[in-house]
Each structure stands twice: as structure tokens, then as C-alpha cells.
Write an enzyme that holds these catalytic residues in place. Structure first.
Site, PDB file in Angstrom:
ATOM      1  N   GLN A 125     -20.891 -37.774  10.972  1.00 48.75           N
ATOM      2  CA  GLN A 125     -20.353 -37.551   9.630  1.00 48.75           C
ATOM      3  C   GLN A 125     -19.970 -36.095   9.433  1.00 48.75           C
ATOM      4  O   GLN A 125     -18.845 -35.707   9.695  1.00 48.75           O
ATOM      5  CB  GLN A 125     -21.364 -38.017   8.586  1.00 48.75           C
ATOM      6  CG  GLN A 125     -20.769 -38.230   7.218  1.00 48.75           C
ATOM      7  CD  GLN A 125     -21.589 -39.209   6.378  1.00 48.75           C
ATOM      8  OE1 GLN A 125     -22.499 -39.875   6.858  1.00 48.75           O
ATOM      9  NE2 GLN A 125     -21.253 -39.316   5.116  1.00 48.75           N
ATOM     10  N   ASP A 126     -20.916 -35.268   8.981  1.00 47.65           N
ATOM     11  CA  ASP A 126     -20.601 -33.837   8.913  1.00 47.65           C
ATOM     12  C   ASP A 126     -21.699 -33.054   9.615  1.00 47.65           C
ATOM     13  O   ASP A 126     -22.751 -33.594   9.943  1.00 47.65           O
ATOM     14  CB  ASP A 126     -20.342 -33.356   7.476  1.00 47.65           C
ATOM     15  CG  ASP A 126     -21.553 -33.415   6.567  1.00 47.65           C
ATOM     16  OD1 ASP A 126     -22.526 -34.118   6.897  1.00 47.65           O
ATOM     17  OD2 ASP A 126     -21.530 -32.760   5.513  1.00 47.65           O
ATOM     18  N   PRO A 127     -21.480 -31.772   9.902  1.00 43.15           N
ATOM     19  CA  PRO A 127     -22.443 -31.017  10.715  1.00 43.15           C
ATOM     20  C   PRO A 127     -23.801 -30.869  10.034  1.00 43.15           C
ATOM     21  O   PRO A 127     -23.913 -30.949   8.805  1.00 43.15           O
ATOM     22  CB  PRO A 127     -21.770 -29.645  10.874  1.00 43.15           C
ATOM     23  CG  PRO A 127     -20.322 -29.865  10.581  1.00 43.15           C
ATOM     24  CD  PRO A 127     -20.280 -30.978   9.582  1.00 43.15           C
ATOM     25  N   ASN A 181     -22.298 -32.717   2.983  1.00 40.13           N
ATOM     26  CA  ASN A 181     -21.024 -33.234   2.460  1.00 40.13           C
ATOM     27  C   ASN A 181     -20.264 -32.253   1.576  1.00 40.13           C
ATOM     28  O   ASN A 181     -19.344 -32.651   0.858  1.00 40.13           O
ATOM     29  CB  ASN A 181     -21.235 -34.557   1.692  1.00 40.13           C
ATOM     30  CG  ASN A 181     -21.688 -35.679   2.601  1.00 40.13           C
ATOM     31  OD1 ASN A 181     -21.138 -35.867   3.680  1.00 40.13           O
ATOM     32  ND2 ASN A 181     -22.707 -36.402   2.186  1.00 40.13           N
TER      33      ASN A 181
END
EC number: 3.2.2.27
Length: 225
Positions: free
Chosen positions: A64-66, A134
Site C-alpha cells: 500500500q504505502d511505505p 496514507n
């Protein structure tokens, strides 16, 4: 954030760097990096594509995101830098690997060995503000990483896409070429792993497909550091 890609991704993705959405994203990132702590470091943003070229991509593991904690993210989905505690989802990935292959759980979460063998460890969003999951969602990265998936979808040589959880599975609509393979289950997160990730055998499924294609299998064992 100009096109710094030195391998075959460079020319393939060059048009994206000229598009309006990417220019807005670059302006946003310039501001973010100068006013906040943002992960990963600028030079690590495109590491997934740097380690795993277009032609060499055998498998995609979509994240998804880091990670948004200090010293964790380095541009590869699920992976953390050496010396950093293995995050819970990755620990569950290691537990599944242990159950499939009998490998000991390593003392680190550094997945470069996978990336170097053709496992593209791609997040759908490539940057994040410290402590704010996010926080860079909807700023343009999704357009860019969708294009990465589309380019792989256009490839003649089959790719194995591993889609864990609803966020990753939403990208299934981009994978229209029936040559490719999709392996999916719930996410390895502690919140969902017991509802179908454990026992799903994704790693051996990948290697069975690769063996049937006459391709070298992935050595999934991560060494201790």
C-alpha cells in the site's frame, strides 16, 4: 522527482514524468520534503523499480504505502532496512514461509534478496509523511504505479501478481492479459492473517508456476544479517 530510472523502466515510464498529474505530484513532494519528515529518502523512492527491471520481473508483491516510522522504509514494499525490527505483517509472511519451506525466521526484514531475483516489491503509493499512514494517498502516485502494472500487463512473458487484501485486489482490473497469473488471499496483517493468509502457500504456488514455465524458481529464504 525527475526520471532517474537507469534500467529499462526509464524509457517505458518516461511519458509519465511529463504528465500534468506527475508535475503536480513533484511540486507536492518538493514542498513535503522541505517542510516535513517524509519516507523513504528521496534517493530510495524508486528502489523497487531500480532493483527489479521490467524484463526481469517475474513476480509482483503489491503493498500500500511505505512504513511511516524512522529508518524503516527504503522503497520496497513490506521490506525494512537492516537493524530495524521486523514489522508484524512481514513477520506473518515469514511464518507462512517457515510453514511452507521450513526456513527459520530471519533476524531482519531486508527483502533485497527477493527483489534481485525478480520479485517487484511495489507499493501503490511511494512516499509517506512520518507517523501519518496514507498521508500521500490521492496525490498522484496511484496513477504512476497503475501505469507500472499496466506495462507489466502488456508484457508477453507471464508475470505472477500476488494480491493480498482488498487494497491490492482492487488492482486486479488492470490485469487483463490472460497469460499472467494472480495469487490472492487476505492480507498478512495480524488483523486478517488467520482468516486465510496462513496456509495459503503463496511462495510455493509461485515456484510451481515458474517451474512449469521453465523459469528459475525464487529462493525465498532471507539470510540473517
Amino acid at each position: 522527482m525527475e526520471n532517474v530510472l537507469k534500467n529499462d523502466w526509464g524509457p517505458l515510464l518516461a511519458p509519465e514524468f511529463e504528465k500534468e498529474y506527475y508535475r503536480k505530484l513533484a511540486d507536492f513532494l518538493k514542498e513535503e520534503y522541505s517542510t516535513h519528515v517524509v519516507y523513504p529518502k528521496k534517493e530510495d523512492i524508486f528502489n523497487a523499480l531500480e532493483y527489479t527491471s521490467y524484463e526481469n520481473t517475474k513476480v509482483v508483491i503489491l503493498g500500500q504505502d511505505p512504513y511511516h516510522g524512522p529508518n524503516q522504509a527504503h522503497g520496497l514494499s513490506f521490506s525494512v532496512q537492516p537493524g530495524i525490527k521486523t514489522p508484524p505483517s512481514l513477520l506473518n509472511m515469514y511464518k507462512e514461509l517457515r510453514d511452507e519451506y521450513g526456513y527459520d525466521i530471519p533476524n531482519n526484514g531486508y527483502l533485497v534478496k527477493w527483489a534481485e531475483q525478480g520479485v517487484l516489491l511495489l507499493n501503490t503509493v511511494l512516499t509517506v509523511r512520518q507517523g501519518e499512514a496514507n498521508s500521500h494517498k490521492g496525490k498522484g502516485w496511484e496513477h504512476f504505479t497503475d501505469r507500472v502494472i499496466e506495462l507489466l500487463n502488456e508484457r508477453e512473458k507471464p508475470v505472477i501478481f500476488i494480491l493480498w487484501g482488498r487494497h491490492a485486489q482492487a488492482k486486479k482490473k488492470l490485469i487483463t492479459n490472460t497469460k499472467h497469473h494472480i495469487i490472492e488471499s487476505v492480507h498478512p496483517s495480524p488483523l486478517s492473517a488467520r482468516r486465510g493468509f496462513f496456509g495459503s502457500k503463496p511462495y510455493s504456488k509461485v515456484n510451481t508456476i515458474l517451474a512449469n514455465m521453465g523459469e528459475r524458481e525464487i529462493d525465498w529464504e532471507i539470510p540473517n544479517l
